[in-house]
Scaffold this motif. Structure first.
Motif, PDB file in Angstrom:
ATOM      1  N   ALA A   1       7.537  -7.823   3.584  1.00  0.00           N
ATOM      2  CA  ALA A   1       8.936  -8.256   3.598  1.00  0.00           C
ATOM      3  C   ALA A   1       9.437  -8.566   2.193  1.00  0.00           C
ATOM      4  O   ALA A   1      10.581  -8.251   1.844  1.00  0.00           O
ATOM      5  CB  ALA A   1       9.077  -9.484   4.498  1.00  0.00           C
ATOM      6  N   ALA A   2       8.584  -9.188   1.362  1.00  0.00           N
ATOM      7  CA  ALA A   2       9.015  -9.536   0.009  1.00  0.00           C
ATOM      8  C   ALA A   2       9.292  -8.297  -0.821  1.00  0.00           C
ATOM      9  O   ALA A   2      10.279  -8.230  -1.567  1.00  0.00           O
ATOM     10  CB  ALA A   2       7.955 -10.403  -0.662  1.00  0.00           C
ATOM     11  N   LEU A   3       8.448  -7.275  -0.696  1.00  0.00           N
ATOM     12  CA  LEU A   3       8.668  -6.049  -1.463  1.00  0.00           C
ATOM     13  C   LEU A   3       9.883  -5.294  -0.935  1.00  0.00           C
ATOM     14  O   LEU A   3      10.603  -4.650  -1.708  1.00  0.00           O
ATOM     15  CB  LEU A   3       7.425  -5.160  -1.404  1.00  0.00           C
ATOM     16  N   SER A   4      10.125  -5.347   0.344  1.00  0.00           N
ATOM     17  CA  SER A   4      11.334  -4.716   0.886  1.00  0.00           C
ATOM     18  C   SER A   4      12.582  -5.389   0.328  1.00  0.00           C
ATOM     19  O   SER A   4      13.578  -4.724   0.028  1.00  0.00           O
ATOM     20  CB  SER A   4      11.319  -4.795   2.416  1.00  0.00           C
ATOM     21  N   SER A   5      12.517  -6.726   0.181  1.00  0.00           N
ATOM     22  CA  SER A   5      13.646  -7.450  -0.406  1.00  0.00           C
ATOM     23  C   SER A   5      13.858  -7.045  -1.859  1.00  0.00           C
ATOM     24  O   SER A   5      14.996  -6.843  -2.301  1.00  0.00           O
ATOM     25  CB  SER A   5      13.393  -8.955  -0.309  1.00  0.00           C
ATOM     26  N   VAL A   6      12.778  -6.882  -2.610  1.00  0.00           N
ATOM     27  CA  VAL A   6      12.893  -6.442  -4.009  1.00  0.00           C
ATOM     28  C   VAL A   6      13.458  -5.033  -4.075  1.00  0.00           C
ATOM     29  O   VAL A   6      14.331  -4.727  -4.900  1.00  0.00           O
ATOM     30  CB  VAL A   6      11.513  -6.504  -4.700  1.00  0.00           C
ATOM     31  N   GLY A   7      12.974  -4.152  -3.189  1.00  0.00           N
ATOM     32  CA  GLY A   7      13.480  -2.782  -3.176  1.00  0.00           C
ATOM     33  C   GLY A   7      14.954  -2.704  -2.835  1.00  0.00           C
ATOM     34  O   GLY A   7      15.685  -1.855  -3.366  1.00  0.00           O
ATOM     35  N   ALA A   8      15.421  -3.607  -1.965  1.00  0.00           N
ATOM     36  CA  ALA A   8      16.841  -3.596  -1.591  1.00  0.00           C
ATOM     37  C   ALA A   8      17.729  -4.000  -2.763  1.00  0.00           C
ATOM     38  O   ALA A   8      18.880  -3.571  -2.854  1.00  0.00           O
ATOM     39  CB  ALA A   8      17.065  -4.530  -0.409  1.00  0.00           C
ATOM     40  N   ARG A   9      17.215  -4.817  -3.689  1.00  0.00           N
ATOM     41  CA  ARG A   9      18.011  -5.236  -4.844  1.00  0.00           C
ATOM     42  C   ARG A   9      17.971  -4.229  -5.981  1.00  0.00           C
ATOM     43  O   ARG A   9      18.713  -4.363  -6.954  1.00  0.00           O
ATOM     44  CB  ARG A   9      17.514  -6.592  -5.355  1.00  0.00           C
ATOM     45  N   CYS A  10      17.087  -3.235  -5.892  1.00  0.00           N
ATOM     46  CA  CYS A  10      16.985  -2.227  -6.955  1.00  0.00           C
ATOM     47  C   CYS A  10      18.205  -1.301  -6.918  1.00  0.00           C
ATOM     48  O   CYS A  10      18.736  -0.981  -5.843  1.00  0.00           O
ATOM     49  CB  CYS A  10      15.701  -1.425  -6.773  1.00  0.00           C
ATOM     50  N   THR A  11      18.659  -0.883  -8.086  1.00  0.00           N
ATOM     51  CA  THR A  11      19.828   0.009  -8.154  1.00  0.00           C
ATOM     52  C   THR A  11      19.501   1.431  -7.743  1.00  0.00           C
ATOM     53  O   THR A  11      20.410   2.246  -7.572  1.00  0.00           O
ATOM     54  CB  THR A  11      20.393   0.011  -9.581  1.00  0.00           C
ATOM     55  N   VAL A  12      18.221   1.750  -7.580  1.00  0.00           N
ATOM     56  CA  VAL A  12      17.781   3.083  -7.156  1.00  0.00           C
ATOM     57  C   VAL A  12      17.256   2.968  -5.724  1.00  0.00           C
ATOM     58  O   VAL A  12      16.564   1.992  -5.402  1.00  0.00           O
ATOM     59  CB  VAL A  12      16.670   3.610  -8.097  1.00  0.00           C
ATOM     60  N   PRO A  13      17.577   3.909  -4.837  1.00  0.00           N
ATOM     61  CA  PRO A  13      17.020   3.854  -3.481  1.00  0.00           C
ATOM     62  C   PRO A  13      15.485   3.858  -3.511  1.00  0.00           C
ATOM     63  O   PRO A  13      14.866   4.717  -4.145  1.00  0.00           O
ATOM     64  CB  PRO A  13      17.559   5.131  -2.823  1.00  0.00           C
ATOM     65  N   VAL A  14      14.897   2.882  -2.845  1.00  0.00           N
ATOM     66  CA  VAL A  14      13.446   2.689  -2.882  1.00  0.00           C
ATOM     67  C   VAL A  14      12.905   2.698  -1.461  1.00  0.00           C
ATOM     68  O   VAL A  14      13.433   2.003  -0.581  1.00  0.00           O
ATOM     69  CB  VAL A  14      13.060   1.369  -3.578  1.00  0.00           C
ATOM     70  N   LYS A  15      11.839   3.476  -1.248  1.00  0.00           N
ATOM     71  CA  LYS A  15      11.133   3.473   0.027  1.00  0.00           C
ATOM     72  C   LYS A  15       9.863   2.640  -0.134  1.00  0.00           C
ATOM     73  O   LYS A  15       9.018   2.938  -0.982  1.00  0.00           O
ATOM     74  CB  LYS A  15      10.771   4.902   0.443  1.00  0.00           C
ATOM     75  N   VAL A  16       9.718   1.588   0.646  1.00  0.00           N
ATOM     76  CA  VAL A  16       8.583   0.673   0.552  1.00  0.00           C
ATOM     77  C   VAL A  16       7.674   0.878   1.750  1.00  0.00           C
ATOM     78  O   VAL A  16       8.123   0.829   2.899  1.00  0.00           O
ATOM     79  CB  VAL A  16       9.048  -0.791   0.481  1.00  0.00           C
ATOM     80  N   THR A  17       6.386   1.118   1.475  1.00  0.00           N
ATOM     81  CA  THR A  17       5.385   1.276   2.533  1.00  0.00           C
ATOM     82  C   THR A  17       4.219   0.357   2.211  1.00  0.00           C
ATOM     83  O   THR A  17       3.591   0.484   1.157  1.00  0.00           O
ATOM     84  CB  THR A  17       4.882   2.720   2.618  1.00  0.00           C
ATOM     85  N   ALA A  18       3.950  -0.578   3.115  1.00  0.00           N
ATOM     86  CA  ALA A  18       2.838  -1.505   2.926  1.00  0.00           C
ATOM     87  C   ALA A  18       1.905  -1.406   4.131  1.00  0.00           C
ATOM     88  O   ALA A  18       2.305  -1.717   5.260  1.00  0.00           O
ATOM     89  CB  ALA A  18       3.347  -2.936   2.765  1.00  0.00           C
ATOM     90  N   ASP A  19       0.700  -0.935   3.898  1.00  0.00           N
ATOM     91  CA  ASP A  19      -0.286  -0.767   4.970  1.00  0.00           C
ATOM     92  C   ASP A  19      -1.435  -1.732   4.695  1.00  0.00           C
ATOM     93  O   ASP A  19      -2.442  -1.388   4.083  1.00  0.00           O
ATOM     94  CB  ASP A  19      -0.783   0.682   4.996  1.00  0.00           C
ATOM     95  N   LEU A  20      -1.256  -2.973   5.144  1.00  0.00           N
ATOM     96  CA  LEU A  20      -2.253  -4.013   4.893  1.00  0.00           C
ATOM     97  C   LEU A  20      -2.715  -4.593   6.217  1.00  0.00           C
ATOM     98  O   LEU A  20      -1.892  -5.036   7.027  1.00  0.00           O
ATOM     99  CB  LEU A  20      -1.663  -5.125   4.021  1.00  0.00           C
ATOM    100  N   PRO A  21      -4.017  -4.615   6.477  1.00  0.00           N
ATOM    101  CA  PRO A  21      -4.516  -5.167   7.743  1.00  0.00           C
ATOM    102  C   PRO A  21      -4.355  -6.675   7.832  1.00  0.00           C
ATOM    103  O   PRO A  21      -4.342  -7.235   8.927  1.00  0.00           O
ATOM    104  CB  PRO A  21      -5.994  -4.771   7.738  1.00  0.00           C
ATOM    105  N   ALA A  22      -4.267  -7.334   6.699  1.00  0.00           N
ATOM    106  CA  ALA A  22      -4.108  -8.785   6.666  1.00  0.00           C
ATOM    107  C   ALA A  22      -3.479  -9.163   5.327  1.00  0.00           C
ATOM    108  O   ALA A  22      -3.316  -8.317   4.441  1.00  0.00           O
ATOM    109  CB  ALA A  22      -5.459  -9.485   6.838  1.00  0.00           C
TER     110      ALA A  22
END
Length: 396
Positions: free
Chosen positions: A277-298
Motif C-alpha cells: 500500500a505504501a509503494l502504491s501511494s508513492v507511485g500515485a504521487r509520481c508524475t509518470v504513470p507507475v505500475k506497482v507489483t508487490a509479491d510478498l508472502p509476509a
C-alpha cells in the motif's frame, strides 16, 4: 539474484599469473630465486624470535609478567607477518590483504587488551608460519644454491615449484582470517555510513522544522496576538476577521508541512498497511504513470521495510525529475532470504552513481545493511535499477 563478489587472492588469474618457466631466465625467475635464497636468513630471525617469545612467555607464566610478555610477543609476530607479506608481494607477486588491526579501544582496560592480544589468530598463525619456515628454508636455500652450479638448466622449473609452495604457505597462514576479517572490515565501514546517514537525516528534519512548520507557527502566534489586541480594544471589524482568516490558513499550511515531514520520517500507511500500500501511494504521487507489483508472502522487519520504502520513493522522485520517461514500474518480491526491488522506466537513461541524483547515497544506505544496489542505464534508456536487501522476519 546479484551476488557480492568477495575479495580473493588473484594470484594465478589474468595478469597476476607469472609467465610459464622457461630455460631462458626472466625477471620472474630471478625474483623467485632471490626469494628462496633469502628464506634462510629471514627464517632464522623469525624462528629465533618466536621460540624466544614462546619459551620466555611460557616460563614466566608462574609470575605476573608471563602473559603480558607473551601478548607483546604476539603483537611483534604480527610485524613479522607484515614483513613476510611485503616480501611475498615484491618477489612472488602474491596479493594478500593486510589483516585488520586489533580493536583495543573500549575493550575493558588492561585485561581486555591482554585477552584480545593472547587470542589473536593472526599472531598465532604467524608464529606457526615462522616455526614451519626454518626447515623449509634450509631445504630451499640448499637446493637453490646447489642448482645454481649443478642444475642450472632446469633451475627455472625447480624455482617455480618451490616458489609455488611458498605462495601457498603465505596465502594459508599470513592472509587475513578469510571471511571473518573481511566481514569485520565491511562492518566497520558500514557503521560509519550508518552514523553519517543518521546525522544527515537529523539535520534534514531539523532544517525542515526550522524553515517550514516552525516559521509558520511563529507567524501564526504573532497574527493571533495582534488579533487579540484588536479584540481587547473593541475593534471587532473586518481587519480582525481577515487576521483570523490568515491565521487559519497558516494553521492548515503548518499541518500539511508537519504531515509531509512525518511521511518523510515514516509514513503512517507503511506502518498500518505495509509495503504494498505504501509503494502504491508513492507511485500515485509520481508524475509518470507507475505500475506497482508487490509479491510478498509476509511483511519483513520494520527497518528493512522502511529502507525499501525510502529507496523506491527516492528512485521514483528521480524518475519524475530527471528521466523524461512516459511510464515506469516497481516490482518487489522475496527470493529466499533476500528482498528484491526493481524500478524500471523508459526514459533517456544515463543514470549513474556519480550523476548527482542521490544514487550514491542510496547505494551507501543499502550497503550499510548488507544490501546491494545495481544500475543498468545505458544512454537512451531504458533504466533498470535493482536493489537487494536482507530479509528479516517481522516481530510484533
Amino acid at each position: 539474484m546479484t551476488e557480492r563478489i568477495p575479495a580473493v587472492d588473484t594470484l594465478g588469474i589474468g595478469t597476476d599469473r607469472p609467465p610459464p618457466p622457461r630455460f631462458a631466465y626472466d625477471r620472474h625467475t630471478w625474483k623467485e630465486i632471490a626469494h628462496l635464497l633469502a628464506n634462510l636468513p629471514s627464517s632464522l630471525v623469525g624462528f629465533t624470535y618466536v621460540v624466544t617469545v614462546l619459551f620466555l612467555g611460557a616460563g614466566l607464566t608462574v609470575t605476573v609478567i608471563g602473559l603480558p610478555v607473551l601478548a607483546f610477543g604476539l603483537l611483534g609476530a604480527r610485524q613479522l607477518g607484515k614483513f613476510e607479506r611485503m616480501r611475498a608481494r615484491g618477489l612472488l607477486g602474491v596479493r594478500v590483504d593486510e589483516p585488520s588491526p586489533l580493536p583495543f579501544r573500549g575493550r575493558g582496560g588492561f585485561f581486555g587488551w591482554l585477552w584480545m592480544a593472547l587470542k589473536d589468530p593472526v599472531g598465532w598463525r604467524t608464529v606457526l608460519y615462522e616455526l614451519m619456515r626454518l626447515p623449509w628454508s634450509i631445504i630451499t636455500f640448499t637446493l637453490m644454491l646447489t642448482s645454481l652450479f649443478v642444475l642450472w638448466p632446469v633451475l627455472p622449473f625447480l624455482a617455480r615449484g618451490l616458489a609455488n609452495a611458498d605462495r601457498a604457505m603465505v596465502r594459508a597462514l599470513l592472509s587475513p582470517s578469510d571471511e571473518l576479517e573481511q566481514r569485520i572490515a565491511e562492518l566497520e565501514s558500514d557503521r560509519g555510513v550508518v552514523v553519517d546517514t543518521a546525522a544527515a537525516d537529523l539535520r534534514r528534519i531539523e532544517r525542515d522544522l526550522h524553515d517550514g512548520a516552525q516559521a509558520r507557527l511563529v507567524n501564526l502566534a504573532m497574527g493571533l496576538g495582534l488579533a487579540k489586541e484588536k479584540l481587547l480594544e473593541g475593534q471587532a471589524d473586518e481587519t480582525v476577521a481577515a487576521m483570523v482568516d490568515e491565521a487559519h490558513g497558516e494553521v492548515k499550511l503548518a499541518l500539511q508541512e508537519l504531515r509531509d515531514l512525518a511521511r518523510g520520517i515514516h509514513p503512517a500507511v507503511l506502518t498500518d498497511r505495509g509495503l504494498d500500500a505504501a509503494l502504491s501511494s508513492v507511485g500515485a504521487r509520481c508524475t509518470v504513470p507507475v505500475k506497482v507489483t508487490a509479491d510478498l508472502p509476509a511483511r519483513p522487519a520494520a527497518a528493512i521495510e522502511g529502507i525499501a520504502y525510502f529507496t523506491v520513493s527516492e528512485l521514483l522522485q528521480n524518475v519524475s525529475k530527471h528521466s523524461g520517461a512516459r511510464s515506469a514500474s516497481v516490482d518487489v518480491w522475496r527470493s529466499e532470504n533476500r528482498l528484491l526491488i526493481q524500478v524500471w522506466d523508459d526514459g533517456r537513461g544515463g543514470a549513474s552513481l556519480d550523476g548527482g541524483t542521490g544514487m550514491a547515497g542510496l547505494a551507501d544506505r543499502l550497503g550499510a545493511v548488507d544490501g546491494l544496489f545495481v544500475i543498468d542505464s545505458p544512454v537512451g534508456g531504458p533504466t533498470t535499477i535493482t536493489a537487494e536487501l536482507p530479509w528479516r522476519d517481522r516481530t510484533e
